[in-house]
Design a protein around this motif. Structure first.
Motif, PDB file in Angstrom:
ATOM      1  N   LEU A 127      20.196  15.844  22.158  1.00 42.56           N
ATOM      2  CA  LEU A 127      19.561  16.817  21.254  1.00 42.56           C
ATOM      3  C   LEU A 127      18.586  16.114  20.304  1.00 42.56           C
ATOM      4  CD1 LEU A 127      22.534  19.148  20.199  1.00 42.56           C
ATOM      5  CD2 LEU A 127      20.592  19.762  21.619  1.00 42.56           C
ATOM      6  N   ALA A 128      18.734  14.790  20.178  1.00 42.96           N
ATOM      7  CA  ALA A 128      17.802  14.038  19.329  1.00 42.96           C
ATOM      8  C   ALA A 128      16.381  14.110  19.877  1.00 42.96           C
ATOM      9  CB  ALA A 128      18.251  12.576  19.226  1.00 42.96           C
ATOM     10  N   ILE A 129      16.237  14.304  21.179  1.00 46.70           N
ATOM     11  CA  ILE A 129      14.897  14.285  21.780  1.00 46.70           C
ATOM     12  C   ILE A 129      14.057  15.500  21.341  1.00 46.70           C
ATOM     13  CG2 ILE A 129      13.684  14.529  24.013  1.00 46.70           C
ATOM     14  CD1 ILE A 129      16.558  12.114  23.509  1.00 46.70           C
ATOM     15  N   PRO A 130      14.562  16.752  21.503  1.00 45.44           N
ATOM     16  CA  PRO A 130      13.773  17.878  20.967  1.00 45.44           C
ATOM     17  C   PRO A 130      13.566  17.783  19.452  1.00 45.44           C
ATOM     18  CG  PRO A 130      15.894  18.633  21.851  1.00 45.44           C
ATOM     19  CD  PRO A 130      15.705  17.222  22.299  1.00 45.44           C
ATOM     20  N   LEU A 131      14.536  17.243  18.733  1.00 48.87           N
ATOM     21  CA  LEU A 131      14.373  17.115  17.283  1.00 48.87           C
ATOM     22  C   LEU A 131      13.234  16.136  16.973  1.00 48.87           C
ATOM     23  CD1 LEU A 131      15.398  17.776  14.433  1.00 48.87           C
ATOM     24  CD2 LEU A 131      16.980  15.885  14.622  1.00 48.87           C
ATOM     25  N   TYR A 132      13.208  15.018  17.704  1.00 50.79           N
ATOM     26  CA  TYR A 132      12.159  14.007  17.505  1.00 50.79           C
ATOM     27  C   TYR A 132      10.774  14.604  17.742  1.00 50.79           C
ATOM     28  CZ  TYR A 132       9.387   9.787  18.308  1.00 50.79           C
ATOM     29  OH  TYR A 132       8.427   8.820  18.259  1.00 50.79           O
ATOM     30  N   ARG A 133      10.665  15.461  18.771  1.00 50.00           N
ATOM     31  CA  ARG A 133       9.363  16.065  19.082  1.00 50.00           C
ATOM     32  C   ARG A 133       8.885  16.986  17.953  1.00 50.00           C
ATOM     33  NH1 ARG A 133      11.430  17.504  24.627  1.00 50.00           N
ATOM     34  NH2 ARG A 133      11.021  15.690  25.929  1.00 50.00           N
ATOM     35  N   LEU A 174       9.490  16.486  14.686  1.00 53.19           N
ATOM     36  CA  LEU A 174       9.508  15.812  13.386  1.00 53.19           C
ATOM     37  C   LEU A 174       8.262  16.097  12.564  1.00 53.19           C
ATOM     38  CD1 LEU A 174      11.063  12.257  13.661  1.00 53.19           C
ATOM     39  CD2 LEU A 174      11.932  14.288  12.519  1.00 53.19           C
ATOM     40  N   VAL A 181      19.723  21.598  15.040  1.00 57.64           N
ATOM     41  CA  VAL A 181      20.228  20.234  14.876  1.00 57.64           C
ATOM     42  C   VAL A 181      20.435  19.909  13.392  1.00 57.64           C
ATOM     43  CG1 VAL A 181      19.857  17.823  15.422  1.00 57.64           C
ATOM     44  CG2 VAL A 181      19.083  19.566  17.007  1.00 57.64           C
TER      45      VAL A 181
END
Lengths: 118, 230
Positions: free
Chosen positions: B77-83, B85, B213
């Motif tokens: 789930l960190a990946i969609p959150l990173y996108r 930011l 998230v």
């Protein structure tokens, strides 16, 4: 091969997260440590996005299926459910609406105040 | 022969996949949140297990291999959150202000209602993480001594109510800013609400998935305090 390597990185972060869960005496699940570790890894470019995104997107898109086994577990705790079925339904429903309204109103207020200042 | 099939570890995995596929088909056909693939799959699988007289433990010997991927999926789930930011950096106050207000509302209202219903500690902590994504919510419930399965049920009911009602509620309370709408949906109704937010608009969808998230993480911190109240 590409996806296998990506999955290996995600599993490695999960392993590190379980070690953190073991060392840090907080009631936080390993998955949350893992999420934060992964995010920090991405921001610092220690983990480049393209090295994980294929496998990660696959897992996130299919995440619903991962909850099925534990939902089926309800057949093993019918007694516990019977004891709280009404509170469970009422609380789940009522608080959802409350949270939605408060979150929306507060962020709308902040956005409009900012716009008015500018 | 029946014993042989049901005792195979592949049995649990296969009926889970089939149940989910049927759920997806029904959802496509009827296009309503009530046709939630997770719930349909669970009901079908329970039906099959009861019919074949297979206990949950036996099913879970195989299905447990599916749950194995929960932690890696939550980490992902960190990946969609990173996108997203960049949006977070643009509206930090509105985002964090809205989400923190929402999480506090969740904690206080669940606490007061649990007091009102006279719930015990186990039942109370089962419900505390009910508005966040299942992946993080299950972890909180487990860590706090809740009944994880019932947490999953409460999370599903929350998501379905949010998905079905959000447009009417937001209209009724005159919440019209796309950013505020997305945050409201994601904070109250996690991924199931987000599916609707994505239909409403691109900004709403992005804000809602960001909120999933962030709300999850803020809730982890708040629950450790609120769990002590009952």
């Amino acid at each position: 091969m590409k996806y296998l390597k990506q999955l290996a990185i995600i599993l490695l972060v999960s392993l590190l997260a379980e070690i953190l869960e073991y060392i840090i005496p907080l009631p936080v699940a390993a998955s949350v440590y893992g999420l934060v570790l992964m995010l920090v890894g991405l921001i610092t470019h220690i983990i480049p996005l393209e090295k994980v995104e294929g496998a990660a997107d696959f897992l996130v898109q299919n995440i619903s299926i991962l909850f099925i086994p534990s939902t089926v577990g309800i057949m093993a705790c019918v007694e516990e459910l019977k004891q709280m079925v009404i509170p469970l339904l009422v609380i789940s429903f009522v608080t959802t609406i409350l949270i939605m309204v408060v979150t929306g109103k507060v962020s709308q207020f902040i956005i409009r105040r900012k716009a008015a200042k500018e | 022969m029946k014993e042989f099939i049901t005792q195979s570890v592949y049995f649990g995995v296969v009926i889970t996949f089939i149940g989910y596929e049927i759920g997806l088909l029904l959802q496509k056909k009827f296009k309503t949140a009530l046709m939630n693939p997770l719930l349909i799959a669970a009901i079908l699988i329970i039906g099959v297990l009861v019919l074949l007289d297979v206990p949950y433990e036996e099913y879970n010997k195989g299905a447990g291999y599916i749950s194995f991927f929960l932690t890696p999926a939550t980490v992902s789930l960190a990946i969609p959150l990173y996108r997203q930011l960049s949006i977070l950096k643009k509206y930090p106050l509105a985002i964090f202000g809205g989400i923190i207000a929402g999480v506090l509302t969740a904690m206080v209202s669940i606490w007061l209602l649990s007091l009102g219903f006279g719930l015990n500690h186990e039942q109370y902590v089962t419900l505390l993480p009910k508005s966040i994504t299942t992946a993080i919510g299950m972890g909180i419930s487990d860590k706090m001594g809740g009944i994880v399965t019932l947490t999953v049920v409460a999370i599903s009911i929350t998501g379905i109510s949010g998905n079905v009602l959000c447009e009417a509620i937001l209209k009724l309370f005159k919440i019209t800013e796309p950013i505020a709408k997305g945050l409201a949906i994601g904070t109250s109704a996690h991924a199931l609400g987000t599916a609707k937010a994505m239909e409403i608009g691109e900004i709403e969808g992005a804000m809602s998935s960001l909120a999933i998230v962030v709300t999850g993480i803020v809730t982890v911190l708040s629950v450790s305090v609120f769990a002590k109240f009952i």
